[in-house]
Design an enzyme around this catalytic site. Structure first.
Site, PDB file in Angstrom:
ATOM      1  N   LYS A 116       0.806  -1.217   0.000  1.00 23.69           N
ATOM      2  CA  LYS A 116       0.000   0.000   0.000  1.00 23.69           C
ATOM      3  C   LYS A 116       0.844   1.275   0.000  1.00 23.69           C
ATOM      4  O   LYS A 116       0.453   2.282  -0.590  1.00 23.69           O
ATOM      5  CB  LYS A 116      -0.950  -0.015   1.200  1.00 23.69           C
ATOM      6  CG  LYS A 116      -2.064  -1.051   1.081  1.00 23.69           C
ATOM      7  CD  LYS A 116      -2.982  -0.994   2.286  1.00 23.69           C
ATOM      8  CE  LYS A 116      -4.212  -1.868   2.097  1.00 23.69           C
ATOM      9  NZ  LYS A 116      -3.884  -3.281   1.925  1.00 23.69           N
ATOM     10  N   GLU A 200      -2.681   6.319   8.175  1.00 23.08           N
ATOM     11  CA  GLU A 200      -3.508   7.258   7.424  1.00 23.08           C
ATOM     12  C   GLU A 200      -4.360   8.072   8.389  1.00 23.08           C
ATOM     13  O   GLU A 200      -4.794   7.570   9.434  1.00 23.08           O
ATOM     14  CB  GLU A 200      -4.441   6.529   6.444  1.00 23.08           C
ATOM     15  CG  GLU A 200      -3.753   5.933   5.251  1.00 23.08           C
ATOM     16  CD  GLU A 200      -4.735   5.264   4.299  1.00 23.08           C
ATOM     17  OE1 GLU A 200      -5.924   5.127   4.666  1.00 23.08           O
ATOM     18  OE2 GLU A 200      -4.322   4.868   3.200  1.00 23.08           O
ATOM     19  N   ARG A 297      -7.627  -7.947  -8.597  1.00 22.26           N
ATOM     20  CA  ARG A 297      -8.379  -9.201  -8.728  1.00 22.26           C
ATOM     21  C   ARG A 297      -9.855  -8.871  -8.891  1.00 22.26           C
ATOM     22  O   ARG A 297     -10.255  -7.710  -8.834  1.00 22.26           O
ATOM     23  CB  ARG A 297      -8.183 -10.055  -7.483  1.00 22.26           C
ATOM     24  CG  ARG A 297      -8.531  -9.299  -6.197  1.00 22.26           C
ATOM     25  CD  ARG A 297      -8.513 -10.167  -4.974  1.00 22.26           C
ATOM     26  NE  ARG A 297      -8.530  -9.427  -3.730  1.00 22.26           N
ATOM     27  CZ  ARG A 297      -9.598  -8.864  -3.177  1.00 22.26           C
ATOM     28  NH1 ARG A 297     -10.769  -8.930  -3.796  1.00 22.26           N
ATOM     29  NH2 ARG A 297      -9.516  -8.217  -2.037  1.00 22.26           N
TER      30      ARG A 297
END
Length: 623
Positions: A116, A200, A297
Site C-alpha cells: 500500500k 492514514e 483481482r
C-alpha cells in the site's frame, strides 16, 4: 480461447467461475482440501484434484500443488478467484513460467499495487489524490507513534500488504496506539507474512467508494462505474451497492477518470478495483475523494456491477486472458437501475458475531434475486475458512425497490443449526438512515445494538412453535407434548422449552403464525422468522448453563490460542483481556467477566482448542 480452466479457489467464487466457464464451453477443474472433499464446487466441476490438508496454508495457499494439479489434468489456464493466491505476484509468475495462462493482471502490476505504501506513491505520481498519512520505511514503534501523534487522532493503522479488512486498526487516542499496533502487526503477519504498516488520517465522515476497472493486452482500459461499500463491520464489507447513492455525474466522471489513470499507471490487464475513501461530511465531492488501494483481482461485490451494466466480468476475464480485447468500449457502457448485495455470514450477531460452524441440516435461501453460494443443504461450514456462505443480490429499477426486495430475501433465509446474520442484514437495510442514504463506514458500529436486536423469541414465535408442534403431531399421528383440560372449555396446548424457559401455549390451529415457517423433528421444533431460527425442545433439557460456573471462560469456537496475558493466581478486573483466540481468520479477545482471581488456566500460547473448552476460570472477588 481457453479449453480447460483450473480454479485455484473454493466456495461461492469457485462455483461462480464454473457457471460462466460452462456457459462458454470451457471445461473446469476444481481443487480441494480434506475439509472440502464433498464441497459444492467439487461436485460442480468437470474434474477435481485433492491438494492437501484442511488448513489453507497446506492446500489452497501452496502454489506448487495447484500448478501440479493443472499439469496433471491438462488445464491450460488458472483462475485464482479472490483471496488466497489471487494477488500473489510470485504465484502469477510461476503459473506463466509453467506455460499456463494466468487469468489476472501481469505479475508486475500485482507487485506495483501489492504494497500500500508503494502504491500510494505511484498514484501520487499519476495524479491520483491520496489520503494524508505516513508511508515511511522506518517501522519502529517509536517512529510510528511519533508520526501518529503528528497526524492527529483518530488515525488508521494499515498493513502494507493487507486486504479484506485484515491488519487494520482505528486508534482513537494516543495511549491505545502501542497495543493496537502490536495486534495489527500480529494479524498482518499471520495473514500476509508481512507485518509492515502505514498510517492514514482517519476521515471523520468516511464513505468507501470503489471503481471497477478493466484492461486488456491491447492497451485498452475502461471503467464500469462505481460501487458504494460503506456498510462495514471491523473493516469488512457487509452490504454493497451500485451505483453509489448521491453520486452526481460530474463527481462520477472525475473519480472514474482517476481510476482509469491509476490502472494505466501500472499497465493493467484484467479485472481490478480502485478503492477510494470519501469525506462525505458535505456529500460526495471530487475534491474530497482519496485513493486508498487497488485490488488486483475480482472483488467479492462484483455482481452489483454486473447487474447494473449487463456485463459478465468473469467472461471478460477469460476472454482478455486469452488475448482478446475488451468486448465493449467506454461509450458502450451505461448504468441501468440499482443493485445491492448483502453478505450472508455463518455467524451469531447476538454473541458478538462469533463464527458459527457445523452441518447445514436445513439450508433454504429462497428463489428470489441472485444467490451466489458455495454450499447446499447437507454441507458443512468449516472453521478453516472465511465464514461467508452466500451473497444475496438484487437488481431493481430504483434503489428503494432494491432495498425492499433484498430485505424480503434476508428475512426469508432459513438456515439451521448454523447461525447467520440474515436478520442483522435485514435490519440494516431497513434502517431509516440507510434508506435515506445517510451512509458512512461507522454506520454499523453506531447502530449496532439496534441492528443486532434481540434473539429471544417473542410471543408470536412461541405461538408459531406451538402450532407447528401440534399440527405436525396431527398430520404424523405421532405423540407430542399436547395438553387437554377436563371440566373446562376444550383446549389444545403444547409445552415447549427454549434456553431454560418453558411455556405451555394454547394452539391456534393455523401453521405459519407470525409469518413464520418451521419443522418438527427429533423432539424439537424449529421456527424461522425474520431471518432468525429458534429451536424449541419438546422436553426439558436443563438451563444450558456452563458446567464450570459463571467464571469459566469457554472457547466460543474451535481455534488457536495466540496470546495468554495472565497466569494462575493473577488478580484481574472486569473487561481485562485474558487471552486471544484466532479462528476464521480473525482475532477474538476473551476478557474477564468481573473483578476476581484466575484460579485455573488450561490455555497455552500456540495451543489448539475446541468449542466450549474451559480455557480459564476466574473466581469473583470477595465484596
Amino acid at each position: 480461447m481457453i479449453a480447460k480452466l483450473l480454479i485455484a479457489n473454493r466456495g461461492e467464487i469457485a462455483c461462480r467461475i464454473i457457471r460462466t466457464a460452462r456457459a462458454m464451453g470451457i471445461a473446469t477443474v476444481a481443487v480441494y482440501s480434506d475439509a472440502d472433499a464433498r464441497a459444492l464446487h467439487v461436485r460442480q466441476a468437470d474434474e477435481a484434484v485433492h491438494i492437501g490438508p484442511s488448513p489453507a496454508a497446506e492446500s489452497y495457499l501452496v502454489g506448487d500443488k495447484i500448478i501440479a494439479a493443472a499439469k496433471q489434468t491438462g488445464a491450460d489456464a488458472i483462475h485464482p478467484g479472490y483471496g488466497f493466491l489471487s494477488e500473489n505476484a510470485g504465484f502469477a509468475q510461476a503459473v506463466i513460467d509453467a506455460g499456463l495462462i494466468w487469468v489476472g493482471p501481469k505479475p508486475a502490476s500485482i507487485e506495483a499495487m501489492g504494497l500500500k505504501d508503494a502504491a500510494k506513491t505511484l498514484m501520487m505520481e499519476a495524479g491520483v489524490p491520496v489520503t494524508p498519512g505516513y508511508l515511511g520505511t522506518d517501522q519502529s514503534a517509536e517512529r510510528l507513534k511519533k508520526e501518529a501523534d503528528a497526524i492527529g487522532y483518530p488515525v488508521l493503522i494499515k498493513a502494507v500488504a493487507g486486504g479484506g479488512g485484515k491488519g487494520m486498526r482505528k486508534v482513537d487516542k494516543a495511549e491505545d496506539f502501542e497495543a493496537d499496533l502490536q495486534s495489527c502487526r500480529r494479524e498482518a503477519k499471520a495473514s500476509f507474512s508481512n507485518d509492515e504498516v502505514l498510517l492514514e488520517k482517519w476521515i471523520t465522515s468516511p464513505r468507501h467508494i470503489e471503481v471497477q476497472v478493466f484492461g486488456d493486452s491491447h492497451g485498452n482500459v475502461v471503467h464500469l462505474f462505481e460501487r458504494d461499500c460503506s456498510l462495514q463491520r471491523r473493516h469488512q464489507k457487509v452490504i454493497e451497492e451500485a451505483p453509489a447513492p448521491g453520486m452526481d455525474e460530474a463527481t462520477r466522471e472525475e473519480i472514474c477518470a482517476a481510476a482509469v489513470r491509476a490502472a494505466k499507471a501500472v499497465d493493467y490487464e484484467g479485472a481490478g478495483t480502485i478503492e477510494f475513501i470519501a469525506d462525505a461530511s458535505e456529500g460526495l465531492r471530487a475534491d474530497r475523494i482519496f485513493f486508498m488501494e487497488m485490488n488486483t483481482r475480482l472483488q467479492v461485490e462484483h455482481p452489483v456491477t454486473e447487474e447494473i451494466t449487463g456485463v459478465d466480468l468473469v467472461e471478460w476475464q477469460l476472454r482478455v486472458a486469452a488475448g482478446e480485447p475488451i468486448p465493449l468500449q467506454q461509450e458502450d457502457l451505461a448504468i441501468t437501475g440499482h443493485a445491492i448485495e448483502a453478505r450472508l455470514y455463518a455467524e451469531d450477531p447476538s454473541s458478538g458475531f462469533l463464527p458459527s460452524t457445523g452441518p447445514l441440516d436445513h439450508f433454504d435461501l429462497g428463489s428470489e434475486g441472485r444467490i451466489e453460494t458455495g454450499v447446499a443443504e447437507g454441507d458443512m461450514i468449516s472453521p478453516h475458512y472465511d465464514p461467508m456462505v452466500a451473497k444475496l443480490v438484487v437488481w431493481e429499477k430504483t434503489r428503494a425497490d432494491a432495498i425492499e426486495a433484498l430485505a424480503d430475501i434476508a428475512e426469508s433465509v432459513e438456515v439451521w443449526p448454523v447461525k447467520t446474520n440474515a436478520a442483522f442484514l435485514a435490519n440494516a437495510l431497513l434502517e431509516d438512515d440507510f434508506v435515506e442514504a445517510q451512509l458512512d463506514t461507522g454506520f454499523i458500529e453506531r447502530k449496532l445494538d439496534r441492528l443486532v436486536g434481540d434473539d429471544a423469541p417473542d410471543d408470536a414465535i412461541w405461538q408459531a412453535a406451538a402450532d407447528f408442534t401440534v399440527l405436525d403431531a396431527i398430520e404424523e399421528n405421532a405423540p407430542r407434548p399436547i395438553g387437554f383440560r377436563l371440566n373446562a372449555d376444550p383446549r389444545v396446548a403444547a409445552t415447549l422449552f427454549h434456553k431454560g424457559e418453558s411455556r405451555t401455549v394454547d394452539v391456534i390451529g393455523e401453521r405459519g403464525a407470525a409469518h413464520a415457517t418451521g419443522f418438527v423433528e427429533d423432539a424439537r421444533t424449529v421456527v424461522f422468522a425474520d431471518g432468525q431460527s429458534f429451536e424449541f425442545a419438546l422436553e426439558s433439557r436443563g438451563s444450558g448453563a456452563a458446567a464450570a460456573g459463571s467464571g469459566a471462560i469457554l472457547a466460543p469456537m474451535p481455534g488457536k490460542v495466540i496470546a495468554v496475558d495472565v497466569a494462575e493466581g493473577d488478580r484481574v478486573t472486569a473487561g481485562q483481556r485474558l487471552m486471544v483466540l484466532e479462528a476464521m481468520k480473525m482475532e477474538h479477545a476473551l476478557t474477564a467477566p468481573f473483578d476476581g482471581t484466575v484460579t485455573e488456566l488450561s490455555a497455552a500460547t500456540g495451543g489448539q482448542v475446541q468449542v466450549e473448552a474451559v480455557l480459564c476460570v476466574v473466581e469473583p472477588a470477595e465484596e
